[in-house]
Write a protein that holds these residues in place. Structure first.
Motif, PDB file in Angstrom:
ATOM      1  N   ASN A 109       2.273   6.375  -7.211  1.00  0.00           N
ATOM      2  CA  ASN A 109       1.208   6.798  -8.106  1.00  0.00           C
ATOM      3  C   ASN A 109       0.212   7.711  -7.382  1.00  0.00           C
ATOM      4  OD1 ASN A 109      -0.654   7.055 -10.110  1.00  0.00           O
ATOM      5  ND2 ASN A 109      -0.896   4.862 -10.461  1.00  0.00           N
ATOM      6  N   PRO A 110       0.399   9.004  -7.491  1.00  0.00           N
ATOM      7  CA  PRO A 110      -0.498   9.944  -6.798  1.00  0.00           C
ATOM      8  C   PRO A 110      -1.968   9.808  -7.184  1.00  0.00           C
ATOM      9  CG  PRO A 110       1.440  11.074  -7.632  1.00  0.00           C
ATOM     10  CD  PRO A 110       1.477   9.680  -8.191  1.00  0.00           C
ATOM     11  N   THR A 111      -2.241   9.264  -8.365  1.00  0.00           N
ATOM     12  CA  THR A 111      -3.646   9.114  -8.758  1.00  0.00           C
ATOM     13  C   THR A 111      -4.341   7.986  -7.993  1.00  0.00           C
ATOM     14  OG1 THR A 111      -3.118   7.598 -10.568  1.00  0.00           O
ATOM     15  CG2 THR A 111      -3.166   9.963 -11.091  1.00  0.00           C
ATOM     16  N   GLU A 112      -3.562   7.159  -7.311  1.00  0.00           N
ATOM     17  CA  GLU A 112      -4.130   6.047  -6.541  1.00  0.00           C
ATOM     18  C   GLU A 112      -4.396   6.416  -5.082  1.00  0.00           C
ATOM     19  OE1 GLU A 112      -5.108   3.082  -7.700  1.00  0.00           O
ATOM     20  OE2 GLU A 112      -4.536   3.721  -9.701  1.00  0.00           O
ATOM     21  N   HIS A 113      -4.261   7.666  -4.726  1.00  0.00           N
ATOM     22  CA  HIS A 113      -4.481   8.082  -3.344  1.00  0.00           C
ATOM     23  C   HIS A 113      -5.972   8.090  -3.043  1.00  0.00           C
ATOM     24  CE1 HIS A 113      -0.420  10.364  -2.868  1.00  0.00           C
ATOM     25  NE2 HIS A 113      -0.273   9.145  -3.318  1.00  0.00           N
ATOM     26  N   ASP A 114      -6.413   7.115  -2.280  1.00  0.00           N
ATOM     27  CA  ASP A 114      -7.800   7.095  -1.864  1.00  0.00           C
ATOM     28  C   ASP A 114      -7.897   6.492  -0.460  1.00  0.00           C
ATOM     29  OD1 ASP A 114      -7.528   4.361  -2.248  1.00  0.00           O
ATOM     30  OD2 ASP A 114      -8.945   4.245  -3.896  1.00  0.00           O
ATOM     31  N   ALA A 147       0.846  -1.202   0.000  1.00  0.00           N
ATOM     32  CA  ALA A 147       0.000   0.000   0.000  1.00  0.00           C
ATOM     33  C   ALA A 147       0.877   1.247   0.000  1.00  0.00           C
ATOM     34  CB  ALA A 147      -0.940   0.000   1.203  1.00  0.00           C
ATOM     35  N   TYR A 148       1.944   1.218   0.771  1.00  0.00           N
ATOM     36  CA  TYR A 148       2.876   2.344   0.809  1.00  0.00           C
ATOM     37  C   TYR A 148       3.533   2.545  -0.559  1.00  0.00           C
ATOM     38  CZ  TYR A 148       6.801   5.258   2.246  1.00  0.00           C
ATOM     39  OH  TYR A 148       7.717   6.278   2.363  1.00  0.00           O
TER      40      TYR A 148
END
Length: 88
Positions: free
Chosen positions: A31-36, A24-25
């Motif tokens: 990938n900043p677009t995967e920040h959720d 997860a880290y």
């Protein structure tokens, strides 16, 4: 026999927690677009599971037989992951 299987269960949970937190880290960092929130939840579940299982190891396995597996190495890895990934 019970202790052998219990140690295996704890090792599995310790490894699962490490894998959750680590990957997860990695996804978060790469990938900043995967920040959720789901990814963040997986990360903290892993950190919590590692910490919980590390406490079980410290409390219950001090007298376990020393074979090929060294619990102290696992505890060092948990401490290292916690330090590196949870810097405030």
């Amino acid at each position: 026999m019970y202790r052998t299987f219990y140690r295996t269960l704890v090792k599995g949970r310790l490894s699962r927690g490490a894998a959750k937190a680590y990957f997860a880290y990695r996804v978060w960092a790469a990938n900043p677009t995967e920040h959720d929130q789901q990814l963040l939840n997986i990360f903290w579940e892993g950190i919590d599971e590692m910490s919980e299982m590390a406490e079980v190891v410290k409390r219950e396995f001090g007298d376990s037989p020393q074979g090929e597996w060294k619990w102290t190495n696992d505890l060092a890895t948990v401490d290292r992951y916690n330090r590196l990934m949870t810097v405030e």
